[in-house]
Motif scaffolding. Structure first.
Motif, mmCIF file in Angstrom:
data_model
loop_
_atom_site.group_PDB
_atom_site.id
_atom_site.type_symbol
_atom_site.label_atom_id
_atom_site.label_comp_id
_atom_site.label_asym_id
_atom_site.label_seq_id
_atom_site.Cartn_x
_atom_site.Cartn_y
_atom_site.Cartn_z
ATOM 1 N N SER A 132 0.840 -1.205 0.000
ATOM 2 C CA SER A 132 0.000 0.000 0.000
ATOM 3 C C SER A 132 0.877 1.258 0.000
ATOM 4 C CB SER A 132 -0.876 -0.018 1.267
ATOM 5 O OG SER A 132 -1.594 1.186 1.392
ATOM 6 N N GLY A 133 0.248 2.368 -0.341
ATOM 7 C CA GLY A 133 0.853 3.687 -0.157
ATOM 8 C C GLY A 133 2.221 3.855 -0.802
ATOM 9 N N PHE A 134 3.137 4.428 -0.031
ATOM 10 C CA PHE A 134 4.469 4.768 -0.557
ATOM 11 C C PHE A 134 5.200 3.521 -1.063
ATOM 12 C CE2 PHE A 134 4.720 8.299 2.945
ATOM 13 C CZ PHE A 134 3.746 9.023 2.296
ATOM 14 N N GLY A 135 5.122 2.439 -0.284
ATOM 15 C CA GLY A 135 5.843 1.221 -0.653
ATOM 16 C C GLY A 135 5.348 0.674 -1.978
ATOM 17 N N ARG A 136 4.038 0.675 -2.143
ATOM 18 C CA ARG A 136 3.456 0.146 -3.378
ATOM 19 C C ARG A 136 3.830 1.032 -4.579
ATOM 20 N NH1 ARG A 136 -0.332 -3.449 -4.846
ATOM 21 N NH2 ARG A 136 -1.734 -2.951 -6.555
ATOM 22 N N ALA A 137 3.778 2.341 -4.352
ATOM 23 C CA ALA A 137 4.142 3.263 -5.445
ATOM 24 C C ALA A 137 5.621 3.109 -5.811
ATOM 25 C CB ALA A 137 3.832 4.707 -5.035
ATOM 26 N N CYS A 138 6.456 2.887 -4.808
ATOM 27 C CA CYS A 138 7.893 2.656 -5.097
ATOM 28 C C CYS A 138 8.060 1.353 -5.869
ATOM 29 C CB CYS A 138 8.707 2.610 -3.810
ATOM 30 S SG CYS A 138 8.943 4.248 -3.066
ATOM 31 N N ALA A 139 7.306 0.321 -5.479
ATOM 32 C CA ALA A 139 7.391 -0.961 -6.194
ATOM 33 C C ALA A 139 7.076 -0.744 -7.668
ATOM 34 C CB ALA A 139 6.417 -1.962 -5.583
ATOM 35 N N ARG A 140 6.019 -0.009 -7.905
ATOM 36 C CA ARG A 140 5.602 0.231 -9.298
ATOM 37 C C ARG A 140 6.681 1.030 -10.043
ATOM 38 N NH1 ARG A 140 -0.033 0.472 -8.789
ATOM 39 N NH2 ARG A 140 -0.200 -1.606 -9.692
ATOM 40 N N ARG A 141 7.220 2.046 -9.367
ATOM 41 C CA ARG A 141 8.211 2.904 -10.020
ATOM 42 C C ARG A 141 9.484 2.133 -10.389
ATOM 43 N NH1 ARG A 141 9.518 8.478 -10.792
ATOM 44 N NH2 ARG A 141 11.156 8.280 -12.340
ATOM 45 N N TYR A 142 9.986 1.357 -9.410
ATOM 46 C CA TYR A 142 11.222 0.608 -9.683
ATOM 47 C C TYR A 142 10.960 -0.534 -10.661
ATOM 48 C CZ TYR A 142 13.833 3.433 -6.455
ATOM 49 O OH TYR A 142 14.443 4.517 -5.869
ATOM 50 N N GLY A 143 9.750 -1.104 -10.600
ATOM 51 C CA GLY A 143 9.374 -2.141 -11.563
ATOM 52 C C GLY A 143 9.367 -1.581 -12.973
ATOM 53 N N GLU A 144 8.781 -0.404 -13.120
ATOM 54 C CA GLU A 144 8.730 0.219 -14.450
ATOM 55 C C GLU A 144 10.130 0.552 -14.970
ATOM 56 O OE1 GLU A 144 6.128 3.466 -13.587
ATOM 57 O OE2 GLU A 144 4.318 2.233 -13.799
ATOM 58 N N GLU A 145 11.039 0.817 -14.026
ATOM 59 C CA GLU A 145 12.411 1.168 -14.420
ATOM 60 C C GLU A 145 13.275 -0.084 -14.635
ATOM 61 O OE1 GLU A 145 13.470 4.164 -15.120
ATOM 62 O OE2 GLU A 145 11.894 5.449 -14.291
ATOM 63 N N GLY A 146 12.669 -1.263 -14.516
ATOM 64 C CA GLY A 146 13.396 -2.493 -14.841
ATOM 65 C C GLY A 146 14.180 -3.103 -13.692
ATOM 66 N N TRP A 147 13.854 -2.703 -12.440
ATOM 67 C CA TRP A 147 14.543 -3.304 -11.297
ATOM 68 C C TRP A 147 13.895 -4.638 -10.922
ATOM 69 C CZ3 TRP A 147 17.802 -0.845 -7.168
ATOM 70 C CH2 TRP A 147 18.483 0.280 -7.656
ATOM 71 N N ARG A 148 14.673 -5.491 -10.263
ATOM 72 C CA ARG A 148 14.103 -6.671 -9.610
ATOM 73 C C ARG A 148 13.505 -6.218 -8.291
ATOM 74 N NH1 ARG A 148 18.935 -8.657 -10.660
ATOM 75 N NH2 ARG A 148 19.085 -10.063 -12.412
ATOM 76 N N LEU A 149 12.339 -6.754 -7.951
ATOM 77 C CA LEU A 149 11.629 -6.306 -6.753
ATOM 78 C C LEU A 149 11.482 -7.436 -5.736
ATOM 79 C CD1 LEU A 149 8.572 -4.609 -8.579
ATOM 80 C CD2 LEU A 149 10.761 -3.520 -8.012
ATOM 81 N N PRO A 176 -3.295 16.917 -0.997
ATOM 82 C CA PRO A 176 -2.198 16.303 -0.223
ATOM 83 C C PRO A 176 -1.136 15.710 -1.123
ATOM 84 C CG PRO A 176 -4.126 14.865 -0.224
ATOM 85 C CD PRO A 176 -4.525 16.108 -0.968
ATOM 86 N N LEU A 177 0.006 15.388 -0.532
ATOM 87 C CA LEU A 177 1.003 14.590 -1.249
ATOM 88 C C LEU A 177 0.364 13.254 -1.614
ATOM 89 C CD1 LEU A 177 4.061 15.064 1.151
ATOM 90 C CD2 LEU A 177 3.675 16.231 -1.037
ATOM 91 N N THR A 178 0.873 12.645 -2.691
ATOM 92 C CA THR A 178 0.381 11.321 -3.090
ATOM 93 C C THR A 178 1.537 10.319 -2.979
ATOM 94 O OG1 THR A 178 1.018 11.579 -5.403
ATOM 95 C CG2 THR A 178 -1.185 12.396 -4.767
ATOM 96 N N ALA A 179 1.177 9.051 -3.028
ATOM 97 C CA ALA A 179 2.220 8.009 -2.987
ATOM 98 C C ALA A 179 3.177 8.138 -4.181
ATOM 99 C CB ALA A 179 1.579 6.627 -2.910
ATOM 100 N N PRO A 180 2.679 8.367 -5.397
ATOM 101 C CA PRO A 180 3.632 8.542 -6.512
ATOM 102 C C PRO A 180 4.559 9.755 -6.321
ATOM 103 C CG PRO A 180 1.460 7.982 -7.363
ATOM 104 C CD PRO A 180 1.286 8.217 -5.887
ATOM 105 N N ASP A 181 4.089 10.818 -5.632
ATOM 106 C CA ASP A 181 5.006 11.940 -5.342
ATOM 107 C C ASP A 181 6.211 11.448 -4.552
ATOM 108 O OD1 ASP A 181 3.203 13.794 -6.445
ATOM 109 O OD2 ASP A 181 2.261 14.234 -4.510
ATOM 110 N N ILE A 182 5.924 10.624 -3.544
ATOM 111 C CA ILE A 182 7.019 10.131 -2.687
ATOM 112 C C ILE A 182 7.895 9.154 -3.477
ATOM 113 C CG2 ILE A 182 7.573 8.885 -0.538
ATOM 114 C CD1 ILE A 182 6.363 11.791 -0.216
ATOM 115 N N ALA A 183 7.262 8.332 -4.318
ATOM 116 C CA ALA A 183 8.065 7.404 -5.137
ATOM 117 C C ALA A 183 9.001 8.181 -6.062
ATOM 118 C CB ALA A 183 7.143 6.483 -5.938
#
Ligand code: NDP
Ligand code: 8X3
Length: 254
Positions: A12-29, A208-215
């Motif tokens: 959820s939240g920041f962690g999930r948005a980071c997962a999506r961001r790093y996934g899109e950038e081709g990282w292993r998660l 408010p800030l959003t999770a993708p902002d933090i990602a």
């Protein structure tokens, strides 16, 4: 593949948005949280070769150590930890707070972070390469009524991150504490134990800030050249700022 990121609180939240961001950038998660289904959704999105999921309660010291020790070979060289698992419980003044809530926050935000860092840091130091991103809060610096124990746990996160930097001097392992203010995630819903109306009121009339902002911010601090260490990053919505000192005035007789 660019590297491996281990994310706590990835459901959820920041962690999930980071997962999506790093996934899109081709990282292993490596994605962990107590709820498995949201992690499986991310695994379906990015593929089993790119995503390893772990159902994990960060309060369980042995489980955290075992999860890191048993990472599959293709996921075990963790280059980045995003330690997002955390929560607030309650907003009562300290004199009316529930001690169980305080204990849950200490066990999750403080001890869970300690267990995670303790399990992953030796590998980073051995490889002389890594980055630990902790999720602090404006509450770790600025007090507010009802913040009591939550603010205390986030002050720990801030000081822990700074002290890690002292220990890691001479290595290529970076540490950054992200300190967001009001951000709309499941945070308030969890704080108010499922009370949707009370949770919605926190963000009413604001942007408010959003999770993708933090990602985006996490992505930026981790993408800087490897000699650049952003120690901390405080960020608020344009709709949030500090108030004046609170002063209680009393009628005085005589
Ligand atoms: P969310 O409630 O949306 O996400 C919290 C995440 O933490 C969830 O994935 C949850 O997963 C996980 N989590 C909670 N307890 C545990 C546990 N015992 N073991 C493992 N995972 C756990 O909130 P946010 O994304 O907003 O919060 C992320 C972090 O950012 C927290 O540390 C929070 O304190 C901090 N923060 C939040 C701000 C905000 O306004 N939203 C501002 C500043 C900081 P699951 O329930 O599946 O276990
Ligand atoms: C979350 C932000 O202001 O609710 O850490 O404490 S606040």
């Amino acid at each position: 593949m660019k590297g491996t990121v281990f994310i706590t609180g990835a459901s959820s939240g920041f962690g999930r948005a980071c997962a999506r961001r790093y996934g899109e950038e081709g990282w292993r998660l490596v994605l962990s949280a107590r709820r498995r289904e949201p992690l499986e959704e991310l695994q379906a999105e990015f593929g089993v070769d790119s995503v390893h999921i772990i159902t994990l309660d960060v309060r369980d010291r042995e489980a955290v150590a075992a999860a890191v020790a048993s990472l599959p070979e293709s996921f075990c060289q963790v280059e980045l930890l995003v330690a997002s698992a955390g929560l607030a419980q309650g907003l009562e003044p300290a004199q009316r707070a529930d001690l169980d809530d305080w204990e849950t926050m200490v066990d999750t935000n403080i001890k869970g972070l300690m267990y995670t860092v303790h399990a992953l840091l030796p590998g980073m130091v051995a490889r002389n390469r890594g980055h630990i991103v902790t999720m602090g809060s404006t509450a770790g610096t600025w007090p507010y009524p009802g913040g009591n124990c939550y603010g205390g746990t986030k002050a720990f996160v801030k000081k822990f991150a700074e002290n890690l930097r002292s220990d890691l001097l001479g290595t290529r392992v970076r540490v950054t504490n992200i300190e967001p203010g009001m951000a709309e995630t499941e945070f308030s819903l969890v704080r108010f134990k499922g009370d949707q109306e009370r949770s919605a009121k926190v963000y009413q009339g604001t942007e408010p800030l959003t999770a993708p902002d933090i990602a985006d911010i996490v992505w930026w601090v981790t993408s800087l050249p490897s000699h650049v260490n952003v120690n901390s990053m405080e960020v608020m919505s344009i709709n949030q700022a500090w108030g004046p000192y609170a002063i209680h005035r009393e009628e005085r007789t005589g």
